[in-house]
Design a protein around this motif. Structure first.
Motif, short mmCIF file in Angstrom:
data_model
loop_
_atom_site.label_atom_id
_atom_site.label_comp_id
_atom_site.label_asym_id
_atom_site.label_seq_id
_atom_site.Cartn_x
_atom_site.Cartn_y
_atom_site.Cartn_z
N ASP A 79 31.59 43.45 44.31
CA ASP A 79 30.66 43.28 43.19
C ASP A 79 31.36 42.71 41.96
N ALA A 80 32.65 43.04 41.79
CA ALA A 80 33.38 42.59 40.61
C ALA A 80 34.13 41.28 40.84
N LEU A 81 34.46 40.99 42.08
CA LEU A 81 35.30 39.83 42.39
C LEU A 81 34.63 38.96 43.44
N MET A 135 50.07 30.45 43.69
CA MET A 135 50.33 31.84 43.36
C MET A 135 49.03 32.61 43.54
N PHE A 136 49.13 33.92 43.47
CA PHE A 136 47.99 34.80 43.72
C PHE A 136 47.84 35.79 42.58
N LEU A 137 46.69 36.45 42.54
CA LEU A 137 46.48 37.61 41.70
C LEU A 137 46.16 38.80 42.59
N GLY A 138 46.78 39.93 42.26
CA GLY A 138 46.50 41.17 42.96
C GLY A 138 46.24 42.27 41.96
N ALA A 185 39.90 45.62 36.33
CA ALA A 185 41.00 44.76 36.76
C ALA A 185 40.49 43.66 37.69
N ALA A 186 39.61 44.03 38.63
CA ALA A 186 39.04 43.03 39.53
C ALA A 186 38.18 42.04 38.74
N GLY A 187 37.50 42.53 37.69
CA GLY A 187 36.71 41.64 36.84
C GLY A 187 37.57 40.63 36.13
N LEU A 188 38.78 41.03 35.70
CA LEU A 188 39.69 40.09 35.07
C LEU A 188 40.15 39.03 36.06
N VAL A 189 40.45 39.45 37.29
CA VAL A 189 40.83 38.49 38.33
C VAL A 189 39.69 37.50 38.56
N ASP A 190 38.47 38.02 38.67
CA ASP A 190 37.30 37.17 38.88
C ASP A 190 37.17 36.15 37.76
#
Length: 427
Positions: free
Chosen positions: A120-122, A309-312, A323-328
């Motif tokens: 839902d967030a990402l 590179m990636f985000l985790g 945190a997942a919302g920031l990645v999204d």
């Protein structure tokens, strides 16, 4: 996806897993005064990447006034060491930038969140499925790619053109590259390139041009002592001839472009990934350009596109949704894409990429054009390497240091590396 990685910090997946089980391993997020959620977000990169990231984060905070993001960044080697220490202590940042070669290590160590739980967030539907799959370990999505990049020959365009030496071209061989480095050294009075012998990335491209690989499908070594001996003999001869940088310069590499011979004006070119190569633009007075990596003798390209590179997200973050919302936001938001440009590679979100590419200027435009010139000519990327490779990058550079300072022959160093690599991959 960094360039030089010669002084990495070793931390085993076992240590990370142990910490995840220890009572008292604390989460990294906190609450600020006034009830705001505080997220820690960290990455490696040059000042240009940092400036753009800060601007994007400011926009995220404007959109989400209940969230405060505390940021930090450093050069790759220092970043890698600090993140490993934080992860082992159970205090990893909520959102962390990851290299291709860190995912298996941190996933198996229990550090990374299963991002499928954050659907839902990402959102990931606008990312190429093949590219998205590179962030999975055993079928679980632990990281999301931020950009697509490729390794390149980055060079002082004014110095190279003035020398009269033919410019890098698609399909040139490693022997042709070596001849060009010799010619550049003669005509410019400085080494043609930073010595690539210390770079596992350059060695991988050389191997792939011969139809080989760093690792087999089951995580073993994909090359032999003879292969590594040939590579280090090849680069050692060039160093002795003065065609590539001397040992006292090469062994001081710390992951930043500022501390490389090209960045300091003592070499004409370097091998680096296309996005961080942008850091040279502010350092080299005449500007820099990108050229393709050398190919195998039969024209087989060793170069490939891979996630830059990636985000985790930290598995124990008490604010996983935020945190997942920031990645999204960093991956999928159109305005964030406008700000970030190609500083982490060409965007992986197809909608953002189509919006962004026509607007790119400066070195971002250079990266996009360079990737377009390679479209359809490269082989598929390898699978993500086993977690032991993270430590072996250090071993690789350390053993080549012994060759550079003439303390070991290329074969002796290769034998030492193979022995240690096999032990590391079994552990």
């Amino acid at each position: 996806m960094p360039g030089h990685r010669t002084r990495a910090f070793r931390i085993s997946a076992a240590a990370l897993a142990l910490c995840a089980l220890l009572a008292g391993c604390s989460g990294s997020a906190e609450s600020a005064d006034g009830g705001k959620v505080v997220l820690r977000y960290t990455w490696w990169g040059n000042p240009d990447r940092a400036e753009r990231t800060e601007r994007a984060v400011a926009l995220f905070e404007e959109r989400h006034p209940d969230i405060e993001v505390r940021t930090s960044f450093s050069g790759y080697d220092a970043y890698k060491q600090k993140l490993a220490t934080q992860a082992a202590g159970g205090d990893a940042p909520d959102v962390m930038q990851l290299d291709y070669r860190q995912i298996d290590q941190y996933a198996s160590g229990g550090v990374l969140l299963d991002l499928a739980k954050q659907r839902d967030a990402l959102r990931t539907s606008a990312i190429d499925p093949g590219l998205l799959a590179t962030g999975r370990v055993d079928g679980t999505q632990y990281a999301v790619p931020q950009g697509r990049g490729t390794e390149t020959v980055v060079y002082d365009v004014t110095a190279w053109k003035a020398s009269g030496v033919p410019l890098p071209r698609e399909g040139w061989s490693w022997d042709e590259w070596a001849d060009a480095m010799r010619a550049l050294a003669r005509k410019t009075g400085r080494p043609g390139s930073v010595d690539p012998g210390q770079s596992e990335d350059a060695f991988e491209v050389w191997l792939r041009g011969q139809g080989k690989s760093l690792y087999t499908g089951d995580g073993g070594l994909g090359f032999t002592v003879d292969d590594l001996t040939r590579w280090w003999t090849f680069t050692d001869v060039l160093r002795r001839e003065g065609a590539v940088s001397p040992a006292e310069q090469t062994t001081q590499l710390d992951g930043s472009v500022e501390n490389t011979p090209l960045g300091r004006g003592t070499a004409v070119s370097d091998f680096n990934w296309d996005a961080p190569a942008g850091g040279y633009a502010a350092l080299v007075e005449g500007g820099v350009a990108l050229g393709p990596m050398p190919s195998g003798e039969d024209g087989t390209p060793g170069q490939y596109f891979k996630p830059s590179m990636f985000l985790g997200v930290f598995a124990d973050s008490p604010h996983a949704d935020a945190a997942a919302g920031l990645v999204d936001f960093m991956i999928n938001d159109a305005e964030a894409g406008d700000i970030l440009g190609a500083t982490r590679g060409i965007p992986v979100n197809e909608t953002v990429r189509k919006r962004t590419e026509p607007l790119l200027t400066g070195f971002d435009r250079t990266i996009a054009d360079f990737q377009d010139s390679l479209e359809g000519s490269l082989e598929d990327p390898p699978q993500a390497p086993p977690s032991g490779d993270n430590a072996l990058q250090t071993t690789f550079a350390r053993d080549y240091d012994q060759v550079s300072y003439e303390r070991m022959s290329p074969r002796e160093a290769a034998e030492d590396y193979i022995t240690e690599a096999k032990a590391e991959l079994r552990s």
